[in-house]
Design an enzyme around this catalytic site. Structure first.
Site, short mmCIF file in Angstrom:
data_model
loop_
_atom_site.label_atom_id
_atom_site.label_comp_id
_atom_site.label_asym_id
_atom_site.label_seq_id
_atom_site.Cartn_x
_atom_site.Cartn_y
_atom_site.Cartn_z
N HIS A 98 0.81 -1.23 0.00
CA HIS A 98 0.00 0.00 0.00
C HIS A 98 0.85 1.28 0.00
O HIS A 98 0.66 2.18 -0.82
CB HIS A 98 -0.89 0.03 1.25
CG HIS A 98 -1.83 -1.13 1.38
ND1 HIS A 98 -3.03 -1.22 0.69
CD2 HIS A 98 -1.76 -2.26 2.13
CE1 HIS A 98 -3.65 -2.35 1.02
NE2 HIS A 98 -2.90 -3.00 1.89
O1 RIB Z 1 -4.39 0.03 5.32
C1 RIB Z 1 -3.03 -0.09 4.96
C2 RIB Z 1 -2.16 0.77 5.82
O2 RIB Z 1 -2.19 0.29 7.17
C3 RIB Z 1 -0.68 0.72 5.41
O3 RIB Z 1 -0.09 1.95 5.70
C4 RIB Z 1 -0.10 -0.34 6.32
O4 RIB Z 1 1.29 -0.15 6.55
C5 RIB Z 1 -0.88 -0.07 7.59
O5 RIB Z 1 -0.25 1.01 8.27
#
Ligand code: RIB
Ligand code: CA
Length: 305
Positions: free
Chosen positions: A235
């Site tokens: 992500h």
């Molecule tokens: O939903 C994904 C996010 O939540 C990303 O930043 C992952 O590292 C967690 O922090």
């Protein structure tokens, strides 16, 4: 002082995909990371601090860092269970005194830079909310906030909320309503960034450091039930790729606010998509990703180190 590079500060809760994002930025010749600040999130802040320090040491990242908040603004906020899921198991970095907190560190870095700085946020927005509240003048020193967080459509930690927002909805609401320009890399695009077995092998093949990054990605994600066969999302990397090649994404400007009171919608990022809306469009929301361009850009950087 690196002229002509994109100057960024990264607020982060490492996290395997945080590590991938930080290393992508560090490997890129077009980005100058002025500093990192840590925040609770993927795991306890104690582990986040250890992961950050050991990652900086192992990957020889010459980046100053400071430790931030270990819990949300609203102490009653129950984030998801964050046991020891994300432990990097890198050689311990020598312990150091928390010489200054994240808010003071961010303020000083922003004041030092004559030009505006991009704030990249990869975790809950607690530190950023405190910075903007304690030092409102910093808003004029921030070019924009490029965040991994939120979603136009379905969440992940609940059907309505994405994890980073859900961990501290009050902080997120304050940041979205701060007047600072925001680019939101939400789940609508980030959940597409799946690395499969062949991708991970390719990255490992680039060298020893990349092999270690892949080990971290595999080990930490497996505790969430993610596997190379099913795909492992990175992500946070979307924020860095957006900075380097924004044309990888399609986007649209909306007025976005955060739900903090809803019984089942707490942590939801709600975009006002009514065609007649007169609300201030405070957020550039990334709506689509060209995954082939994303992977090309990501692999080109991974190969460079
Ligand atoms: O939903 C994904 C996010 O939540 C990303 O930043 C992952 O590292 C967690 O922090
Ligand atoms: Ca993160």
């Amino acid at each position: 002082m690196d002229f002509g590079k994109i100057k960024i500060l990264i607020d982060t809760d490492p996290g395997y995909d945080d590590a991938a994002a930080i290393i992508t930025a560090a490997f890129s010749s077009n980005i100058d990371i002025l500093g990192l600040t840590t925040v609770f999130g993927n795991t306890s802040h104690d582990i986040v601090k250890k992961n950050t320090a050991s990652m900086i040491d192992y990957f020889n990242l010459d980046i100053p860092y400071a430790f931030g908040e270990k819990e949300p603004l609203n102490k009653n906020n129950i984030a998801t269970e964050v046991s020891e899921k994300d432990v990097f198991n890198l050689p311990e970095h020598e312990s150091r005194e928390d010489v200054k907190g994240a808010v003071e560190f961010l303020k000083e870095k922003l004041e030092e830079e004559r030009g505006k700085v991009t704030l990249v946020t990869l975790g809950p927005l607690t530190n950023i909310s405190k910075l903007l509240k304690q030092y409102p003048k910093c808003k004029t020193m921030i070019d924009r906030i490029v965040m991994m967080g939120g979603a136009l459509n379905t969440g992940n930690v609940t059907s309505a909320a994405e994890f980073n927002i859900y961990c501290d909805p009050e902080a997120a609401k304050e940041v979205f309503n701060s007047g600072v320009e925001i680019v939101m890399a939400g789940l609508d695009v980030t959940r597409e960034t799946m690395l499969y077995g062949y991708d991970l092998e390719k990255i490992s093949g680039f060298g020893e450091k990349q092999t270690k990054l892949v080990e971290i990605i595999k080990a930490c994600s497996s505790k969430y039930g993610l596997t190379p066969e099913k795909g492992i999302p990175v992500h946070d990397v979307c924020t860095i790729i957006y900075l380097l090649e924004p044309e990888v994404f399609e986007s649209e400007k909306f007025s976005v606010d955060v739900e903090t009171k809803g019984e089942i919608t707490r942590g939801m990022t709600l975009a006002d998509r009514r065609p007649f809306s007169t609300a201030v469009k405070n957020t550039t929301v990334l709506t689509k990703i060209n995954i082939n361009k994303f992977m090309r850009c990501f692999f080109e950087i991974m190969a460079k180190y």
